[in-house]
Scaffold this motif. Sequence first.
Motif, short mmCIF file in Angstrom:
data_model
loop_
_atom_site.label_atom_id
_atom_site.label_comp_id
_atom_site.label_asym_id
_atom_site.label_seq_id
_atom_site.Cartn_x
_atom_site.Cartn_y
_atom_site.Cartn_z
N LEU A 33 90.97 61.06 79.28
CA LEU A 33 91.40 62.25 80.01
C LEU A 33 91.48 61.98 81.51
O LEU A 33 92.42 62.41 82.19
N MET A 34 90.50 61.26 82.03
CA MET A 34 90.49 60.95 83.46
C MET A 34 91.62 59.99 83.81
O MET A 34 92.24 60.11 84.88
N ALA A 35 91.92 59.03 82.93
CA ALA A 35 93.04 58.13 83.18
C ALA A 35 94.35 58.91 83.29
O ALA A 35 95.19 58.64 84.16
N TYR A 36 94.50 59.91 82.40
CA TYR A 36 95.71 60.74 82.47
C TYR A 36 95.73 61.57 83.74
O TYR A 36 96.77 61.70 84.39
N GLU A 37 94.60 62.13 84.13
CA GLU A 37 94.55 62.93 85.36
C GLU A 37 94.92 62.10 86.58
O GLU A 37 95.63 62.56 87.47
N PHE A 38 94.43 60.88 86.65
CA PHE A 38 94.67 60.03 87.80
C PHE A 38 96.07 59.40 87.78
O PHE A 38 96.72 59.30 88.82
N TYR A 39 96.51 58.97 86.61
CA TYR A 39 97.75 58.17 86.52
C TYR A 39 98.68 58.70 85.43
O TYR A 39 99.00 58.00 84.47
N PRO A 40 99.13 59.94 85.54
CA PRO A 40 99.91 60.55 84.45
C PRO A 40 101.20 59.80 84.14
O PRO A 40 101.67 59.83 83.00
N ASN A 41 101.79 59.14 85.14
CA ASN A 41 103.05 58.44 84.91
C ASN A 41 102.89 57.12 84.16
O ASN A 41 103.88 56.47 83.82
#
Length: 592
Positions: free
Chosen positions: A222-230
Amino acid sequence: MYGIKNAIVLSLSVSLILSMTSCALQKSETDSQATATQSTSAATTGVNQTVEQLVSENIHVNQIGYFSSDKKIAVINGQYSSFNVVDATNNKVVLTKNLDGKVKDDSSGDTVCYADFSEITSAGQYYISIPELGKSYTFKIGDKSIYTGIADGMLKALYLQRCGIELDSNHAGEYTHGACHKSMAKIYGSDDKEIDVSGGWHDAGDYGRYVVPAAVTAADLLMAYEFYPNSFTDNTNIPESSNNIPDILDEAKYGIDWMLKMQDKLSGGVYHKVTAMGFPDMTLMPDIDVDDMYVMPISTTATADFAAVTAMAARIYKDINSGFSNSCLNASLKAWTWLENNSKFVEFKNPSDILTGEYGDNSGSDEIAWAAAELFRTTGEKKYGDYFVKNFHSNGFGLGWQNVSGYAAIAYMFCDSDKIDLKKSEEIRKSWIEKADMFVDTAKKDGYFLAMHKLEYTWGSNMNVANHAKHLLVADRLSNNEEYTETAKNAAHYLMGRNTLSQCYITGFGSKQVMQPHHRPSLGDTVKQPVPGLVVGGPNSTLDDSVSKSKLSGLAPAKCYIDDMSSYGTNEVATYWNSPAIFVFGYLNQQR
């Protein structure tokens, strides 16, 4: 997993692809690279035809490759004068330079020098050649897509760890098995009460499912998506692909859906784990494992970690899947109520007849602080913020399953509520930056540019490598600093082969691949190659298994690794070793 769940992971304050078709392409490419390392064309220009034809594992490179615009350095074990960079397609020298440095590396015992070939920016395949030593494994130089396969492979590996569903050939390729562990599980110590806790991920090399590490795994995603959604796509060929939701969120949801089943519907407390009474045979496939499953009692740590990650999910899925978001928030609030009603720490210890992993802890303060911070960030309610400010102390910032204080700190620092305590936030930020600076200093003294002290090569050392990089990338968000990102990139180089053993620590990738992980499906199936995309534990100087004791005794910490299925202390896998590496590669792939 054997002892990791009973051991404290040391952390000093001083890591499959888009589809199985692409997996086959990766394997083909790797095979061709390996062949290239065995022989060199007679048309080689300017390269010695004897020694230099042989691959030397004393020339350490990132075996996947380097971005064209990035700093590119090979680490050489030994002292030599010059090196060549050779185009692997025609064996022509494209660069000759002097080697730099003479550094004694404490963690490996190596005395190393450096081949800096940063000026090579043209896309292609290359190798490093040293006349007196040999040549390196082949690597690529290219654009931001060169890590796409390995990044997606690590995420796809979590799908291949799924429990409770059939892994079919459309999605799993060769790595299929039937639906497993679907039967009702018995609540340990009850009068034959049973509940449905199917789903989730097989935690590691065994088939247990544990709330504490599953929460950390999901939180990293979830944090990876929050930080680097692209960085994350909807096409890694999992069952949910092409649903207009990034597959990383689909995978996290699969794990959280299982955790929701682990919550006691009456009290809100969360059961600690579900396993058999002992570990299954090493070659037993999951769908053949029909031992009775037991749900272990509620614990403070499981309940608090659950409250934290479901609060995260409520926030992140709010505009993506509102029904799931609401369910997660309600579950989080109910778990918090249990924590309020059970203020005395409820510890989990394995009963005497349960021999599976324990994931024990002697305190729940960091877990509860994490729950409070996530609930505050999601709801903005003052009571959660007040609890956090009063009870959180900036003393280490753990990012592993046993110390989750780092997750709590991140949640609070990035909270946009106007009710945030600015003094507390600045205190945390300052301490976070100080630790990031310590990691940079450690890396500058390390022969392989790695932010690891020699005492940190313990069980799951590759988790330490990835978590230190994660800390540095968070620090870069707080205080834009190229030293933080460069040190984090060096962690990725390490995992992909630029280490004292020239070992790529992610199954299915690199020229020197892990072939015998401590992982039951990889041993029990009929496929020669292990399940791809799994980060293995890595060097472990505590020598926790008999193979390590007999084969690695006396070696330097960074060399205490063996690719042996029986070495659970160095070669097991775990979902929460993949997840921080997925975060790091999320950074690397943000321009994909």
